[in-house]
Design a protein around this motif. Structure first.
Motif, PDB file in Angstrom:
ATOM      1  N   HIS B 271     113.701 105.440  -2.286  1.00 37.79           N
ATOM      2  CA  HIS B 271     112.465 105.601  -3.029  1.00 37.79           C
ATOM      3  C   HIS B 271     112.477 106.828  -3.934  1.00 37.79           C
ATOM      4  O   HIS B 271     112.169 106.714  -5.119  1.00 37.79           O
ATOM      5  N   HIS B 320     107.600 101.730   2.354  1.00 38.82           N
ATOM      6  CA  HIS B 320     106.917 100.604   1.704  1.00 38.82           C
ATOM      7  C   HIS B 320     107.916  99.535   1.269  1.00 38.82           C
ATOM      8  O   HIS B 320     107.516  98.445   0.884  1.00 38.82           O
ATOM      9  N   HIS B 321     109.199  99.863   1.346  1.00 39.23           N
ATOM     10  CA  HIS B 321     110.205  98.827   1.112  1.00 39.23           C
ATOM     11  C   HIS B 321     110.502  98.049   2.383  1.00 39.23           C
ATOM     12  O   HIS B 321     111.329  97.141   2.372  1.00 39.23           O
TER      13      HIS B 321
HETATM   14 CU   LIG Z   1     109.663 102.594  -3.553  1.00 37.88          CU
END
Ligand SMILES: [Cu+2]
Ligand code: HEA
Ligand code: HEA
Ligand code: CUA
Lengths: 449, 591, 223, 106
Positions: B271, B320-321
């Motif tokens: 991220h 969030h992945h």
């Molecule tokens: Cu991300």
């Protein structure tokens, strides 16, 4: 100049595409309408922001385009404006996040009356398990997997004995009954997704994961594997059939428990031999098959494969095509064999000495070797077949038979029926062969193995 | 010995004499930057080619016999990896970072030029190793750019032998290269600015590059660690990420590892990585917008804080992945919240870009067009990110083409638009010549409209539920046939966009060969890099004396001043005012 | 120059003055800043290794081997747990001490003392690596520990052990080489003009390696 | 503060004191194992001694205590990400273990 008009145009096109196109989420078939509502809320908030920001952008570009006689306004910052915008954005975020978190709370929390079912993923097929009468799934681990214990259940766990094993990619569920789907993988990561149910969760080897939903609509829904799991990831499909509770119970009753599978049945080889006489006419007494009669070499096929094919012939899954004469023949033969004593027959065939049929096709074997790379994953590098993966041996098989089957797959004569999981996969795989020359090269290479 | 700031030290420069010293083993940040840029664009074009081949299969399944499921996955993987790491990260930081940092902060070179040179050559080596994996038995890895184990190192995934090993080794080398470069960028920005150049006077480009570099220095370790652990798993048979597994019917010796651990490590890097490629682009586009709108960047301090805040937050949103990865589901609450919070500083940036145009005097030059295009595509892509960030919405959308559409819009289009804007904008500085405008216009319209035609419909393919990384969709009960037609159209658009890039490449060569010298500082930019004694700047950048900075980089259209911009190094006393103008009322930089 | 600013009072003012200064944010040598930033980056590497170790150890369903037994030495028929590790710890601390003094003497301009102190540091470092090699050998040959498995319990024990101590050992080895080079250059007087910050920078690296060992000792051997 | 003008220089005595303290702390953490303390006591002692040692090395030997506050804060802030990651990975590890013990026959 143009850019301002174009941006307005693009905003318009975006809106038109959204509202006028038929492309949107597939109709819901589960309890998760709250997810759709959350999407709807997010859509409206982001949509308004998108339109507002970009129209303002376009207006600025147009209104403040270059003019020799005008100067830009010098204004390093405007605290009040910035604070207002930040506050509004924060509000927007809260408006989207709140329903999201509330619904997630429901997703995480499985209702107490949920029925537990296990989905097991493996490269590249689905199987399922129900907890049986005791309502508890027995412990399982990839360590226990073998050809006799394909689900990898712990034989020492009493809870496992009455577990019902569904060795099929089609799961039946009763309508309006909450389901807790427990997920387990024996090899790599997979993902169990049903678009109509709005559910999706990875299967992780070495742990167990779960998700829950309540099917609300009768019908058949596709299960897709949505986590890259290797070469044939895209062929890893299953189905969920949602039906009334009665139908569901009937269906479930046809599947064996773990204990039943383990005990196995006594087979009577002599009876099998007698039965085989009916087959010997075409497949030969030694089972080596006969190219003139278009029959395959049976000695190289494993029992489970043959049982599956007989069932397919019987149930109108294979050999349905009018022009497929050998297939049609097998359909009538399979319908006339006795299902109950089939085990004897197959045991007898399996006891025949394996024979290799010589290849007859000429081709560029080195090109064939390259093409075979994709097949090797399931059928083995030596084309020896892998029973655990339900992949039959190809080595020693009649190459004319193989050729015909691959052609049937690509024409859709075989493998088109939704119940035929592996046939469906083979259809997808054969579509990569592309030309008769490449098919010949491939078969010529297989014949060398 | 007293401590003397670098800006106050006597210059000591060894001018290389030989060709090799000047252009190959050069320690001049500008030459290194160009080396980085050329290498990155070269591999970028390979990745572009791969994407076209992928699109051909998706748009016209089974029409082409030069691609099969194995190759498809390998191409997806290499396409993604090259684009993210070897093109964007290298070009934005190694290329533009190297070129612009010393010029914009007013120093003669990076603080440690030798290390800087090594950085490039390690990068070069990593590219060679990466490309070598195309030629080893089994080919490059096809595990997706996320390289998730167990599959990435097990039979059944293409390139699970040599391919993945070379990939991991190449990444490790890249990380070493990045660290060497990154330490230079950070130290130079912190410690080697010129007189008068305070942090709050630096152009936003530098802020973006600076923050991205810091993110890189602290995020790449996670990739390095997971790469080493995976190398151990595949070469030594350890079980960091490998539980007991029956692989393709064969039992393995693995026992007790945790695949989820890899995903956490990867995304702890991954991220921040997406912001590593976004933040420099945010910075550069701010400068381009300001220069070509002849207006100061709106809300400079908010912009700086937004960059820093985004950078900090990006370390606490990684999972969030992984909403559907089977991690502890309660994490979803935390990560959905942090993820959506990032939208606020990002929104501020978007607003401020638009507000920079507001009341400006906008020259629609080629770089400006790309910058405006960026605002549009980034807004679109960012907003689709909010869908994914809101954990329940990710449930139906994760691992579908909606995700693909999101990250192409936000990463495959937006930073690329900024890169083009930047190349058009700074080309006159680097070469002394301005890229041909007509070709530039054609390139812009083709790229902007073309990419929107690719990725807008792709969101809807995702809504329909088409999964990503599928070689072919086969038959499903829920996808209408019109989706296939849509896919075909997307492919056509992609091919057209790819062809438009040829115009760009042609333009580069054409301009260097044929175009006349342009004016010095043709856009009238106020920041320091345009005001070197020679254009293009020579080794050492500043001649005898370093410039002294008197103002921020955005003094455009200051009321009462005759010129429409005041260069950063112009003292107040030198500024020429219109006769009769009351100086005390004139605008001031925000401090 | 910033002598215009009168000495800042208090942390807060100091921060403001530094961050809003031109030329440089920290009134220290750039090389030191670079080393510090590198060390923070390296901190991430080691932390992530240790976090990975923590995660696999927590999630291991097999028992984790008892470190105090695995790493015991038999001295005179007596089983002494962690003896070698303790000695290694002391060696590393000693080397940190000599290094700290080397920095001190360097700034005093005492080149000979600096040289010898740095050499002592390097020798101690080298002996640390030697002991580590001994420990590895013993573990592999006598205890049968392999990266992929061991007779005592969870396979990840060996994996994390070799990986983490190996990576740390590489750092020590690198440090020994670095020290040797800098020591030689000190002796040859290469830094007379530039100043002796380089010794302090080398020292930073060396102390960091010691620092990491403190964590490895606590989390890997003692926990 | 000497940091501005001269390189870092501090009284040797301080170094020796810290050196000695480090030896003592190391010995004490070794004793934690030797005396076979278990449970919470063991873990907290290990952590206490570890942080004390680390703190001493960092602040005295690495002169961190004498660096400008700006530099100190700048270097420490990013490391805040590490405890966050530790917390999540510890929770994740127990979650995995739990599922293994409950459903996966070890
Ligand atoms: Cu991300
Ligand atoms: C440059 C790269 C980049 C950037 C900047 C972003 C930005 C964002 N991304 Fe994206 N993302 C990727 C690159 C990027 N992403 C990649 C590469 C992947 C996939 C990796 C893979 O799986 O292969 C991915 C995947 C991805 C996922 C995982 C999806 C999945 O796999 O299931 C998620 C989920 O949360 C997500 C969210 C977000 C969010 C919330 C932002 C936010 O930062 C966006 C913020 C911006 C805006 C919001 C727009 C501007 C704001 C306004 C105009 C005003 C806003 C108004 C309101 C909020 C009301 N991204
Ligand atoms: C920066 C990142 C980037 C860029 C630019 C692109 C560009 C493109 N990408 Fe890709 N893509 C990824 C990053 C990127 N992609 C990633 C990370 C994945 C995931 C991989 C995975 O799943 O593992 C992916 C996956 C991916 C898929 C999904 C495959 C699948 O899941 O099955 C598809 C399918 O259509 C696709 C298509 C394209 C197309 C058509 C283009 C382009 O053709 C679009 C148009 C091109 C341009 C706008 C110009 C680009 C120019 C250059 C690159 C060269 C020179 C550059 C400069 C001089 C600045 N990409
Ligand atoms: Cu299983 Cu993808």
């Amino acid at each position: 100049m143009y850019i301002a008009i174009v941006i307005v145009g693009l905003v318009a096109i975006t809106l038109i595409l959204h509202f006028a196109s038929p492309w949107w989420l597939t109709p819901l078939a589960s309890n998760w309408s709250s997810i759709d509502t959350t999407i709807e809320i997010s859509f409206w908030i982001t949509g308004v922001v998108f339109v507002a920001v970009n129209l303002f952008l376009a207006w600025c570009v147009w209104r403040y385009r270059h003019n020799k006689d005008r100067r830009s306004h010098y204004e390093p910052e405007n605290k009040k404006l910035e604070i207002w915008l930040t506050a509004l954005t924060t509000l927007g975020v809260i408006a989207m996040l709140t329903p999201g978190l509330i619904v997630w709370g429901q997703v995480v929390h499985v209702p107490d009356d949920a029925m537990e079912v296990e989905a097991i993923g493996q490269q590249w097929q689905w199987t399922f398990r129900f907890p049986g009468d005791d309502g508890v799934l027995g412990a399982a681990n990839a360590r226990f997997v073998s050809t006799d214990n394909r689900f990898g259940l712990d034989p020492s766990d009493v809870n496992g004995a009455d577990d019902i094993l569904i060795e099929h990619h089609r799961l039946h569920l009763p309508v309006d009954q909450p389901v807790k789907l427990v997920l387990r993988s024996n090899d790599v990561l997979h993902n169990f997704a049903v678009p109509q149910f709005r559910v999706k969760m990875d299967l992780v080897p070495g742990t167990q994961t779960y998700q829950w939903f309540t099917p609300t609509r009768l019908g058949s829904f596709d299960v897709l594997c949505e986590e890259l799991c290797g070469l044939a990831h895209y062929t890893m499909k299953g189905q969920v059939q949602v039906e009334t509770n009665q139908d569901f119970q009937n269906w479930l009753a046809t599947y064996p428990t773990f204990a039943e599978v383990q005990s196995g049945n006594e087979v009577d080889l002599a009876a099998g031999e007698t039965q085989y006489q009916a087959c010997a006419g075409c497949h030969g007494a030694d089972g080596r098959g006969n190219d003139a009669l278009n029959t395959p070499n049976l000695t190289r096929l494993d029992r489970r494969y043959m049982a599956r094919q007989l069932r397919h012939y019987r149930e109108g899954i294979r050999g349905t095509e009018r022009e497929d004469t050998p297939g049609q023949t097998m359909v009538s033969i399979a319908q006339s064999t006795d299902v109950d004593s089939e085990a004897d027959l197959l045991a007898y065939i399996a006891s025949l000495d394996p024979v290799d049929v010589e290849g007859t096709l000429q081709g560029d074997t080195s090109n064939g070797q390259r093409l075979y790379g994709a097949c090797a994953a399931c059928h083995g590098t030596l084309a020896e077949g892998k029973e655990l993966l339900s992949a039959p041996a190809l080595a020693g098989q009649s190459d004319l038979y193989l050729k015909r089957q691959l052609e049937h797959f690509s024409m859709g004569w075989r493998g088109k029926h939704p119940q035929d999981q592996f046939g469906t996969q083979m259809r997808l795989m054969t579509s990569t062969i592309h030309s008769p020359e490449r098919l010949r090269d491939l078969l010529a290479y297989i014949a060398t193995l | 010995m007293t401590h003397i700031a670098i800006a106050d030290q006597e210059p000591e420069l060894h001018h290389p004499r030989t060709f090799i010293g000047k252009y190959i083993w050069s320690q001049d940040h500008k030459v290194i930057a160009i080396q980085y840029a050329c290498t990155a664009i070269f591999v970028g074009l390979i990745a572009l080619l791969l994407s076209v081949v992928m699109r051909l299969q998706l748009g016209f399944p089974d029409q082409f016999d030069f691609i099969n499921p194995n190759m498809y996955l390998q191409f997806v993987t290499m396409h993604g990896m090259i684009m993210v790491i070897y093109l964007l990260t290298a070009l934005l930081l190694g290329g533009f970072g190297n070129y612009l940092i010393p010029l914009m902060v007013g120093t003669r070179d990076m603080v440690f030029p030798y290390l800087n040179m090594l950085s490039y050559w390690f990068y070069f080596l990593s590219v060679l190793v990466l490309l070598a994996s195309f030629f080893v038995p089994g080919g490059p890895t096809g595990a997706g750019w996320t390289l998730y184990p167990p599959q990435s190192i097990l039979e059944g995934t293409p390139g699970s032998g040599m391919g993945i090993v070379l990939m991991l080794v190449s990444l490790a080398i890249f990380i070493i290269a990045f660290t060497m470069g990154g330490l230079n960028y950070v130290s130079t920005i912190l410690q080697a600015r010129t007189r008068g150049m305070t942090l709050m006077r630096m152009p936003l480009t530098i802020w973006g590059i600076f923050t991205a570099t810091i993110l890189g220095l602290f995020a790449f370790p996670a990739l390095l660690v997971s790469a080493i652990m995976m190398l151990f798993d595949t070469l030594l048979g350890t079980s960091f990420f490998m539980p007991a597994i029956v692989s393709l019917g064969e039992a393995t010796d693995y026992e007790g590892g945790s695949p989820i651990l890899f995903q956490h490590l990867f995304w702890f890097f991954g991220h921040p990585e997406v912001y590593i490629v976004a933040l420099p682009a945010f910075g550069m586009v701010s400068d381009v917008l300001s220069v070509h709108a002849r207006k100061n960047i709106f809300g400079y301090r908010m912009m700086v804080w937004a960059i820093v805040f985004i950078g900090g937050l990006s370390f606490v949103v990684w999972a969030h992945h992984m909403y559907v990865s089977g991690m502890n589901p309660y994490f979803g609450f935390f990560f959905a919240t942090t993820t959506l919070i990032i939208a606020v500083p990002t929104a501020i940036k978007v607003y401020n870009w638009v507000l920079t145009l507001w009341q400006g005097n906008i020259h629609l030059t080629v770089p400006m067009l790309f910058a405006i295009g960026f605002i549009f595509t980034f807004t679109h892509g960012g907003l689709s990110g909010l869908f994914l960030g809101n954990v329940v919405i990710d449930l139906p959308l994760s691992d579908t083409f909606f995700v693909v559409a999101h990250f192409h819009m936000v990463m495959g289009v937006s930073p690329i638009m900024v890169l083009f804007a930047a190349i058009y904008h700074w080309f006159p500085l680097v070469t002394g010549k301005q890229l041909n405008t007509r070709l530039g216009m054609i390139h812009f319209w083709g790229t902007f409209l073309g990419t929107y035609a690719i990725y807008l419909p792709m969101h809807y393919i995702g809504f329909l539920g088409v999964p990503r990384r599928y070689y072919a969709l086969g038959d499903t009960s829920f996808i209408p046939d019109s989706a296939h037609a849509l896919n075909a159209n997307i492919t056509i658009a992609a091919i057209i966009v790819a062809l438009f890039q040829l115009i760009f490449i042609f333009n580069l060569f054409w301009t260097v060969k044929r175009e006349p010298k342009s004016r010095i500082n043709p856009w009238g930019a106020a920041s320091l890099e345009w005001h070197t004694p020679d254009v293009p700047p020579r080794h050492g950048n500043w001649g005898k004396e370093l410039p002294t900075v008197h103002r921020w980089a955005y003094d455009y259209s200051v009321p009462g001043v005759v010129e429409d911009f005041i260069p950063q190094h112009m003292a107040d006393s030198e500024v020429v005012y219109e006769p009769g103008f009351d100086r005390t009322s004139s605008g001031r930089e925000p401090t | 120059m910033t002598e215009l600013n009168s000495r800042p009072k208090g942390y807060w003012q100091h921060m403001i003055v530094d961050w809003s200064a031109d030329k440089e944010a920290f009134k220290v040598n750039w090389g030191k800043v670079m080393m510090w930033v590198f060390l923070v980056s390296d901190t991430f590497i080691f932390s992530l290794f240790l976090i990975g170790y923590m995660n696999v150890r927590i999630s291991a369903s097999e028992a984790w081997p008892l470190t105090s037994e695995v790493f015991a030495l038999v001295v005179g028929g007596e089983h002494i747990p962690l003896l070698l590790i303790a000695i290694m710890t002391f060696i590393l601390i000693t080397s940190s001490g000599t290094m700290a003094m080397a920095v001190n003497t360097a700034y005093q301009g005492n080149k000979t003392a600096t040289f010898w102190l740095m050499v002592a540091t390097a020798v101690l470092g080298a002996s640390f690596v030697g002991m580590q090699a001994f420990e590895w050998t013993k573990l592999i040959v006598e205890e049968g520990v392999r990266p992929w498995g061991n007779p005592m319990g969870a396979a990840q024990f060996g994996s994390t052990f070799f990986m983490i101590t190996g990576f740390h050992g590489l750092h020590v080895t690198g440090g020994v080489i670095y020290l040797t080079i800098v020591a030689t250059k000190v002796k040859l007087g290469h830094y007379d003009k530039k100043g002796y910050q380089i010794v302090e920078i080398t020292g930073l690296y060396w102390h960091f390696v010691d620092l990491v060992w403190v964590f490895i000792f606590a989390f890997f051997y003692l926990w | 503060m000497s940091a501005d003008t001269q390189g870092q220089q501090h009284p040797l005595g301080l170094y020796f004191k810290v050196w000695g303290l480090l030896f003592v702390l190391s010995a004490m953490s070794y004793m934690v194992d030797y005396l076979q303390f278990q449970g919470l006591l063991r873990w907290s002692l290990i952590l206490i001694f570890m942080f004390l040692k680390a703190g001493l090395i960092l602040s005295v030997f690495m002169h961190f205590a004498w660096e400008p506050i700006t530099l100190r804060i700048a270097l420490l802030t990013p490391t805040l990400a590490i405890p966050v990651f530790i917390a999540f990975m510890a929770i994740e590890g127990s979650y995995t273990l739990n599922s293994r013990l409950m459903f996966l026959a070890g």
